[in-house]
Design an enzyme around this catalytic site. Structure first.
Site, PDB file in Angstrom:
ATOM      1  N   GLY A  22       0.691  -1.517  -0.055  1.00 28.10           N
ATOM      2  CA  GLY A  22      -0.034  -0.192  -0.206  1.00 28.10           C
ATOM      3  C   GLY A  22       0.962   1.170  -0.482  1.00 28.10           C
ATOM      4  N   SER A  23       1.818   1.462  -0.715  1.00 25.88           N
ATOM      5  CA  SER A  23       3.186   2.519  -0.325  1.00 25.88           C
ATOM      6  C   SER A  23       2.078   3.475  -1.490  1.00 25.88           C
ATOM      7  CB  SER A  23       3.650   1.958  -0.861  1.00 25.88           C
ATOM      8  OG  SER A  23       4.433   1.605  -2.247  1.00 25.88           O
ATOM      9  N   MET A 100      -4.406  -6.782  -6.752  1.00 21.29           N
ATOM     10  CA  MET A 100      -3.544  -8.423  -8.200  1.00 21.29           C
ATOM     11  C   MET A 100      -4.756  -8.419  -8.404  1.00 21.29           C
ATOM     12  SD  MET A 100      -1.070  -6.828  -8.226  1.00 21.29           S
ATOM     13  CE  MET A 100       0.026  -7.807  -8.828  1.00 21.29           C
ATOM     14  N   LEU A 103     -10.675  -7.334 -13.003  1.00 23.90           N
ATOM     15  CA  LEU A 103     -11.939  -6.945 -12.939  1.00 23.90           C
ATOM     16  C   LEU A 103     -12.109  -7.383 -14.096  1.00 23.90           C
ATOM     17  CD1 LEU A 103     -11.567  -4.298 -10.564  1.00 23.90           C
ATOM     18  CD2 LEU A 103     -12.156  -6.562  -9.355  1.00 23.90           C
ATOM     19  N   ASN A 117      -6.756   2.883 -13.441  1.00 20.23           N
ATOM     20  CA  ASN A 117      -5.552   1.980 -12.769  1.00 20.23           C
ATOM     21  C   ASN A 117      -4.041   2.587 -12.619  1.00 20.23           C
ATOM     22  OD1 ASN A 117      -4.062  -1.587 -11.989  1.00 20.23           O
ATOM     23  ND2 ASN A 117      -3.422  -1.194 -14.071  1.00 20.23           N
ATOM     24  N   HIS A 119      -0.520   0.924 -13.747  1.00 22.91           N
ATOM     25  CA  HIS A 119       0.253   0.218 -14.088  1.00 22.91           C
ATOM     26  C   HIS A 119       1.747   0.763 -14.352  1.00 22.91           C
ATOM     27  CE1 HIS A 119       1.184  -4.190 -15.434  1.00 22.91           C
ATOM     28  NE2 HIS A 119       1.636  -3.441 -17.510  1.00 22.91           N
ATOM     29  N   ASP A 159      -5.091  -3.424 -19.207  1.00 19.74           N
ATOM     30  CA  ASP A 159      -4.062  -2.697 -19.314  1.00 19.74           C
ATOM     31  C   ASP A 159      -4.013  -2.023 -20.980  1.00 19.74           C
ATOM     32  OD1 ASP A 159      -3.340  -3.515 -16.437  1.00 19.74           O
ATOM     33  OD2 ASP A 159      -1.576  -4.569 -17.193  1.00 19.74           O
TER      34      ASP A 159
END
Length: 397
Positions: A22-23, A100, A103, A117, A119, A159
């Site tokens: 969660g950075s 990860m 969806l 998103n 990526h 992506d």
């Protein structure tokens, strides 16, 4: 006078999905706290309870939810349940920050182009997992000299959605993988904050206008209880424009659940019962109150068994509405049960008696059109069903 734009009610609402450390979430939390993002993170959702990102959210006072994909045999079922979980918080943006899971349409159709998103690769390069490692190996093989990160809108192709921002990162082919990872994470943090800030700025004027509609509560008046399934609170609130005070009443109730239960041969389980409010027998679907600590699916399974004696093989959460936000504070969730079958006699509460029947799915549409089914929450439930199934038809297995 309109409320200032910085009021929390006037900020765009952001839901963040994480799976690990969660950075990137922390970068968003910090940017929202210091004003670089004029938005409010309203929930952090993870598919794993061990995700450190959940601890980051809790430390910042942000609500968290965990929905493990391991609880669901079918990917589409998980996507539908996850979509319902996120939708409960009414986000303006859904940000996948190290989430990860791929969806599918059961999730994406709920939020349109509002899902973003992050990526760790440039457009068209290294889609899917382990993108940083793959870029590092390509650099060591002399194939590339740089990589990068991008933020894009999410579509069904992995992506490949419209790109909202990119950042280029040079690769030192002689350096270890963790050196590249460190550079990539720094680029990710900066780019994600930049894009989310821009999206919130785009949405901000609309949300700021909403803030000017909020009636601040100044004091409580009293509470009336003893009604078994609800209490009534009265409070005093100020007019958002004139500051004049007025007393309002709110019905406090637990959440409710409705169950659309389908048998394998395409029949819907219906119930008929006397409703004292309208003084008549109504046609509905099984449902009832959600007990403390229950999810909609868990409550739906319990209510289906108690009211009808039916059980089902597959369950999914497909929608949620507010029954009457003018005077009530609760929600009503819709759950879909597939493979429904009668296994026992109903087990009624002392204050209910219910007749159980089934009808062809195609017939239910006509029952609503003719007014034979008039319960507003039942009609809303079938709206969610039609959206989920893509029409008045059996959902795909």
């Amino acid at each position: 006078m309109s409320a200032p734009r910085t009021r929390p009610e006037g900020l765009p609402r952001v839901a963040v999905l994480v799976s690990g450390n969660g950075s990137n979430l922390q970068a968003l939390i910090d940017a929202a706290a210091d004003g670089r993002i004029a938005g409010r993170i309203v929930v952090v959702v993870s598919n794993t309870r061990a995700a450190f990102g959940l601890r980051r959210a809790r430390s910042a006072g942000i609500p968290t939810r965990v929905l493990s994909h391991r609880r669901f045999a079918e990917r589409a079922d998980y996507d539908a349940a996850l979509g319902a979980t996120v939708a409960e918080h009414a986000p303006d943006l859904v940000v996948l920050a190290g989430f990860m899971r791929v969806l599918g349409p059961a999730f994406l159709r709920r939020f349109g182009d509002r899902v973003l998103n992050l990526h760790p690769a440039l457009p068209g390069a290294f889609p899917g997992t382990r993108a940083i490692e793959r870029a590092w190996r390509a650099a060591r093989a002399g194939e590339i000299t740089h990589t990068g990160v991008m933020v894009h809108r999410v579509i069904e192709e992995v992506d490949a959605g419209p790109v909202l921002g990119t950042a280029r990162v040079a690769i030192d082919a002689d350096a270890p993988l963790d050196a590249l990872e460190s550079s990539m994470h720094a680029a990710e943090h900066a780019l994600l904050v930049q894009v989310v800030a821009a999206e919130c700025a785009r949405l901000g004027p609309e949300r700021a206008a909403d803030a000017g509609l909020v009636w601040p509560i100044t004091r409580a008046v009293d509470t009336a209880d003893g009604f078994r399934v609800f209490t009534v609170d009265r409070h005093v609130a100020q007019h958002p424009q004139t500051a004049a005070e007025r007393t309002f009443s709110v019905i406090r109730s637990t959440d409710w659940v409705n169950v659309i239960a389908l048998t394998d041969d395409g029949r819907v389980v219906l119930v008929r019962q006397f409703r004292h409010g309208v003084g008549a027998v109504t046609v509905e679907i099984p449902g009832g109150m959600v007990d403390p600590g229950e999810r909609f699916v868990e409550a739906g399974a319990r209510e289906l068994r108690e009211e009808t004696g039916f059980e089902a093989d597959r369950w999914m959460d497909i929608g949620c509405v507010e029954p009457n936000p003018a005077i009530q504070d609760n929600r009503c969730g819709t759950v879909l049960a597939l493979g429904a079958r009668r296994v026992a006699d109903p087990s009624f509460d002392a204050g209910e008696f219910i007749a159980v029947q089934t009808a062809e799915l195609s017939a239910v549409r006509g029952m609503i059109a003719r007014g034979e089914i008039q319960h507003a929450l039942v009609v809303a439930a079938f709206f969610h069903f039609v959206e989920h199934a893509g029409g008045w038809r059996m959902p795909r297995a």
